[in-house]
Design a protein around this motif. Structure first.
Motif, PDB file in Angstrom:
ATOM      1  N   TYR A   1       0.739  -1.188   0.129  1.00  0.00           N
ATOM      2  CA  TYR A   1       0.148  -0.037  -0.003  1.00  0.00           C
ATOM      3  C   TYR A   1       0.896   1.343   0.072  1.00  0.00           C
ATOM      4  CZ  TYR A   1      -3.788  -3.256   1.675  1.00  0.00           C
ATOM      5  OH  TYR A   1      -4.737  -3.940   1.911  1.00  0.00           O
TER       6      TYR A   1
ATOM      7  N   TRP B   1      -4.742   5.885   2.196  1.00  0.00           N
ATOM      8  CA  TRP B   1      -4.115   4.830   1.679  1.00  0.00           C
ATOM      9  C   TRP B   1      -4.763   4.346   0.090  1.00  0.00           C
ATOM     10  CZ3 TRP B   1      -1.027   1.968   5.331  1.00  0.00           C
ATOM     11  CH2 TRP B   1      -1.122   2.318   6.746  1.00  0.00           C
ATOM     12  N   GLY B   2      -3.985   3.770  -0.470  1.00  0.00           N
ATOM     13  CA  GLY B   2      -4.341   3.231  -1.769  1.00  0.00           C
ATOM     14  C   GLY B   2      -5.038   1.840  -1.614  1.00  0.00           C
ATOM     15  N   LEU B   3      -5.448   1.400  -2.701  1.00  0.00           N
ATOM     16  CA  LEU B   3      -6.132   0.042  -2.697  1.00  0.00           C
ATOM     17  C   LEU B   3      -5.066  -1.058  -2.486  1.00  0.00           C
ATOM     18  CD1 LEU B   3      -9.178   0.297  -4.876  1.00  0.00           C
ATOM     19  CD2 LEU B   3      -8.961   0.570  -2.295  1.00  0.00           C
TER      20      LEU B   3
ATOM     21  N   ALA C   1      -8.320  -1.571   2.375  1.00  0.00           N
ATOM     22  CA  ALA C   1      -7.028  -1.005   3.229  1.00  0.00           C
ATOM     23  C   ALA C   1      -7.426  -0.476   4.355  1.00  0.00           C
ATOM     24  CB  ALA C   1      -6.683   0.524   1.891  1.00  0.00           C
ATOM     25  N   PRO C   2      -6.451  -0.092   5.209  1.00  0.00           N
ATOM     26  CA  PRO C   2      -6.476   0.517   6.382  1.00  0.00           C
ATOM     27  C   PRO C   2      -6.960   2.004   6.414  1.00  0.00           C
ATOM     28  CG  PRO C   2      -4.432  -0.590   6.243  1.00  0.00           C
ATOM     29  CD  PRO C   2      -4.807  -0.502   4.917  1.00  0.00           C
TER      30      PRO C   2
END
Lengths: 121, 107
Positions: free
Chosen positions: A95, A111-113, B43-44
């Motif tokens: 990430y 955050w990205g995927l 994602a977090p």
């Protein structure tokens, strides 16, 4: 709206190399620390690396120091992670993350995927 | 390197329960402690930074406290959508480090 889109993951043999990219938009890219964080399958989060806004200061986890290099291209609003001498234990979802505020180096707020890296023969 | 230890590693609670997760640092990190939430396949998401500051858009049932080496994340009234894994992370010094995670399940 902040967007982070990772790419470049895939299957690579042990000892091989891969370069991950993270295309950023929706904020002034050059003002923020950027991070890479990874997560092995079924495991917890592991911080990998960070780079400051102008690309002059970098830090790495001990597990990747000397093998991975973080960099950024301000003109392309893109973050990179060059990964060399890859090992099976580097297999993970990677990430990218944006720093919380200008000058704040240790907190990721977006955050990205993620992009999946698999190291296997 | 600073080691972060979370407890418990998992818990199961009912809707409406008060839930507390603890995070301990191997040395003082002042208030440089973040909490994030991760749902399966996602994602977090940052919940709390600087030990007690709620990130924008996060429900007020989440709160954080502590300083030095001991920190807590509290969910005052557990909701079904809070089923997730929660991680603490120190932002005091590089290398940044995460706790091992606490998986919260709804009974």
């Amino acid at each position: 709206e902040v967007q982070l889109v990772e790419s470049g993951g895939g299957l690579v043999q042990p000892g091989g190399s891969l370069r991950l990219s993270c295309a950023a938009s929706g904020f002034t890219f050059s003002s923020y620390w950027m991070h890479w964080v990874r997560q092995a399958p079924g495991k917890g989060l592991e911080w990998v690396s960070r780079i400051d806004g102008d690309g002059t200061t970098t830090h790495y986890a001990d597990s990747v120091k000397g093998r991975f290099t973080i960099s950024r291209d301000q003109a392309k609003n893109t973050l990179y992670l060059q990964m060399n001498s890859l090992r099976a234990e580097d297999t993970a979802m990677y990430y990218c993350g944006k720093g919380l505020r200008v000058g704040v180096s240790g907190t990721v707020d977006y955050w990205g995927l993620g992009t999946l890296v698999t190291v296997s023969s | 390197d600073i080691q972060m230890t979370q407890s418990p590693s998992s818990l199961s609670a009912s809707v409406g329960d008060r839930v507390t997760i603890t995070c301990r640092a191997s040395q003082s990190i002042t208030s440089s402690l973040n909490w994030c939430q991760q749902k399966p396949g996602k994602a977090p998401k940052l919940l709390i930074f600087a030990a007690s500051t709620l990130q924008g858009g996060v429900p007020s049932r989440f709160s954080g406290s502590g300083s030095g080496t001991e920190f807590t994340l509290t969910i005052s009234s557990l909701q079904p959508e809070d089923s997730a894994t929660y991680y603490c992370q120190q932002s005091y010094s590089a290398p940044l480090t995460f706790g091992g995670g606490t998986k919260v399940e709804i009974k």
